[in-house]
Scaffold this active site. Structure first.
Site, PDB file in Angstrom:
ATOM      1  N   TYR A  20       0.776  -1.259   0.059  1.00  0.00           N
ATOM      2  CA  TYR A  20       0.216  -0.060   0.008  1.00  0.00           C
ATOM      3  C   TYR A  20       1.130   1.219   0.302  1.00  0.00           C
ATOM      4  CZ  TYR A  20      -2.607   3.898   1.435  1.00  0.00           C
ATOM      5  OH  TYR A  20      -3.021   5.329   1.540  1.00  0.00           O
ATOM      6  N   LYS A  33       6.103   9.396   2.995  1.00  0.00           N
ATOM      7  CA  LYS A  33       6.090   9.853   4.721  1.00  0.00           C
ATOM      8  C   LYS A  33       7.404   9.287   5.085  1.00  0.00           C
ATOM      9  CE  LYS A  33       1.740  11.046   4.364  1.00  0.00           C
ATOM     10  NZ  LYS A  33       1.466  12.402   4.613  1.00  0.00           N
ATOM     11  N   SER A  88      -5.343  14.469   9.013  1.00  0.00           N
ATOM     12  CA  SER A  88      -6.151  14.277   7.809  1.00  0.00           C
ATOM     13  C   SER A  88      -7.649  14.273   7.865  1.00  0.00           C
ATOM     14  CB  SER A  88      -5.820  12.613   7.711  1.00  0.00           C
ATOM     15  OG  SER A  88      -6.066  11.944   8.715  1.00  0.00           O
ATOM     16  N   ARG A  93      -7.207   5.722  -3.852  1.00  0.00           N
ATOM     17  CA  ARG A  93      -6.378   6.706  -4.016  1.00  0.00           C
ATOM     18  C   ARG A  93      -6.106   6.846  -5.404  1.00  0.00           C
ATOM     19  NH1 ARG A  93      -3.570   9.440   0.496  1.00  0.00           N
ATOM     20  NH2 ARG A  93      -4.392   8.326   2.161  1.00  0.00           N
TER      21      ARG A  93
HETATM   22  C1  OXD Z   1      -1.374  11.080   3.509  1.00  0.00           C
HETATM   23  C2  OXD Z   1      -1.572  10.900   4.744  1.00  0.00           C
HETATM   24  O1  OXD Z   1      -1.106  12.122   3.016  1.00  0.00           O
HETATM   25  O2  OXD Z   1      -1.921   9.664   5.412  1.00  0.00           O
HETATM   26  O3  OXD Z   1      -1.536  10.098   2.686  1.00  0.00           O
HETATM   27  O4  OXD Z   1      -1.207  12.136   5.680  1.00  0.00           O
HETATM   28 MN    MN Z   2      -0.426  13.339   4.452  1.00  0.00          MN
END
Ligand code: OXD
Ligand code: MN
Length: 589
Positions: free
Chosen positions: A197, A206, A248, A371
């Site tokens: 994922y 991230k 989020s 997504r």
């Molecule tokens: C993203 C998050 O940007 O989880 O996907 O913050």
């Molecule tokens: Mn994010």
């Protein structure tokens, strides 16, 4: 592709451990990417979508147990637990390496290892950093090619240098029990296993651009933040830039791509997007803070994205985009998700692959965290400064959260240190749609709770330290917004979306010393009439309420803030304690 000894030695060590059948370097050429797309389609890893309606677009479905970031399986492995702090999962690096080596051993037998050299930020920019991701997933290669600058130009820019982040991803069996997303900040190393994922495997995002980069920033005197960057152009053609951090589900992508209300559009106001998720910030030679977006694409949540809610994001997905876990309209081989329109396809493949009638299906056709991975250049409002290697100068930093009662629509911090405190006390509530009182508060400092690569208390100290390096008149002014204030019946009081521009205009006026403000216990509030409500169906009473500060509600919040800060013990900077005392004193006045 390179003679860099450090790269080659590391690659040999990783291939000795994972034992791929072959190793393929990603050169970034369209011909190589196209061949990989064809291969992924031939094996069923991806589906080619309708090339007339969605040219260059593909579809991918992940395992049902592998649809989101896994914070409980994400680790910061610093030499001591204290360095990772109380917010992060921690394990001794020696122990973690030993544990993971067993899992990686032979994990790529029968598979191909792809070597992806990538740059976070424009290649060669003083802000930019290089990573190399080793992966056995074509899906990862193709996503990284959208989300980052990838290929030969990057490895050439690295030259003989050893300064790159070593990223290893193996899909293995996608076993959630053996899934690990691990950062070793001191080694500039990221190891991810048993997931496919995006947030867990596109290691530039991230893992590197926030967790490792925040650590590097602390060491090197810059900042990596979970912030959008937007440029607001006035009718004179001047553009001022704002960075904004929200947890989020608070509308970050929507704000980054905002379309101004009609009356402002007519006057000539425009919004330009530099980034929707991550900012890297450095102090420039003129003493101001500059930001780049280290990414090259948007990894956006599909559900809820429509022509109405975010025209620009939707437009960005119309070509060369990879869709993950949305639904497929079988009639024309296009995509659908909840909130796209009111017309789910009758002849539909829902996200897990079942054939259903979308009109009568009892459930979500697209996964709530489905997504799109879309190139930033597709976005109609992408900023002309998007590729600027020097970044854009930031006038204002905006923090925000979802608060039914506490935070007013907007307020300004008194100075940098107070602004850091405002960011450190950021929180968001579960929606009040559920029965009962105000939602549960989740503390999420600077929207970085899942993304700080070291002790959060030291992160606060780093923010404070950055403030000492900028003159007060050059440092960005810091604000807090709340688009989600509710009335007694639980209705949202502020229209949000494009109308948030009205608040941004007040913010920029404050930055330029053009707007007065009223001092309150929590900071500066707009004076009466300062927020332009032209064409807006909102009474002065409601606006007053939106800007009000309820001292009892705030005292409750202070209690919660104190409990939250207590976990950092002596490591919490004294200035944060000082700011908390000032707030309490002001509220008691
Ligand atoms: C993203 C998050 O940007 O989880 O996907 O913050
Ligand atoms: Mn994010």
């Amino acid at each position: 592709m390179t003679n860099n000894k450090v790269v080659l030695d590391w690659l040999r060590e990783m291939t000795d451990m994972t034992k791929p059948d072959q190793v393929v370097w990603i050169d970034g050429s369209e011909a190589q990417l196209e061949a990989l797309r064809a291969e992924a389609v031939s094996t069923g890893e991806m589906i080619k979508l309708n090339q007339e309606k969605l040219p260059g677009c593909y579809y991918h479905r992940t395992a049902e147990n592998d649809v989101a970031r896994v914070e409980d399986r994400t680790f910061i492995c610093t030499p001591t637990k204290e360095e990772a702090g109380p917010i992060n999962n921690w394990m001794d690096p020696v122990e973690m390496y030993a544990k993971l080596k067993k899992l990686y051993a032979g994990s790529m037998i029968g598979r191909t290892m792809y070597v992806i050299p990538y740059s976070m930020g424009p290649v060669g920019s003083p802000f930019s950093k290089i990573g190399i991701e080793l992966t056995d997933s074509i899906y990862v290669v193709l996503n990284m090619a959208i989300m980052t600058r990838t290929g030969k130009a990057v490895i050439d820019a690295l030259g003989d240098n050893a300064d790159f982040v070593k990223c290893l991803h193996a899909k293995k069996d996608v076993d959630p029990e053996e899934r690990y997303i691990v950062q070793f900040p001191q080694d500039s190393t990221i190891w991810s296993i048993n997931s496919a994922y995006g947030g867990n495997v596109l290691l530039g995002k991230k893992c590197f651009a926030l967790r490792i980069a925040s650590y590097l920033g602390m060491k090197e005197g810059w900042m990596a933040e979970h912030m959008l960057i937007l440029g607001l152009e006035n009718p004179q053609g001047e553009v001022k830039y704002i960075c904004a951090a929200f947890p989020s589900a608070c509308g970050k992508t929507n704000l980054a791509m905002l379309i101004p209300p009609e009356y402002l559009k007519k006057k000539g106001y425009k919004v330009w997007t530099v980034g929707d998720d991550i900012s890297w910030l450095r102090i420039g030679p003129d003493g101001r803070l500059y930001a780049i977006n280290p990414e090259a694409g948007f990894f956006g949540v599909a559900p809820g994205t429509s022509e109405k809610t975010n025209f620009n994001a939707l437009a960005a997905t119309k070509k060369n985009t990879i869709f993950t876990n949305v639904a497929i309209n079988n009639d024309d081989n296009t995509v659908w998700w909840e909130g796209l329109d009111k017309n789910p396809p009758e002849n539909c493949t829902e996200w897990t692959g079942k054939q259903v009638n979308g009109k009568t299906f009892d459930g979500k056709l697209a996964h709530p965290n489905s997504r799109f991975t879309a190139p930033a250049v597709n976005c109609p409002c992408i900023s002309s400064e998007f590729e600027n290697p020097q970044g854009v100068p930031i006038s204002a930093i905006v923090f925000g959260g979802r608060r039914a009662k506490t935070a007013p629509l907007v307020y300004q911090a008194r100075d940098w240190n107070h602004g850091v405190f405002v960011g450190a006390t950021m929180a968001s509530e579960t929606t009040a749609a559920a029965a009962g009182a105000v939602g549960v508060v989740r503390r999420d400092p600077m929207a970085m709770k899942p993304f700080v690569g070291y002790n959060m208390a030291d992160y606060f100290a780093h923010w404070l330290e950055m403030g000492t390096k900028m003159d007060a008149d050059k440092a960005p002014k810091i604000f807090h917004v709340n688009w989600f204030r509710q009335d007694e019946e639980g209705n949202f009081m502020w229209p949000g979306f494009g109308d948030n521009m009205r608040v941004l205009l007040w913010i920029l006026d404050r930055c330029e010393g053009k707007a007065d403000a009223v001092e309150s216990a929590i900071g500066y509030l707009p004076t009466e009439g300062a927020i332009d409500t032209t064409d807006l169906d909102i009474t002065p009473e409601v606006l007053n309420e939106l800007l009000s500060v309820d001292k009892d509600v705030w005292m409750e919040d202070v209690k919660d803030q104190k409990e939250y800060f207590a976990q950092f013990g002596d490591r919490l900077p004294s200035e944060i304690k000082n700011q908390l005392e000032i707030l309490e004193r002001n509220l008691n006045k």
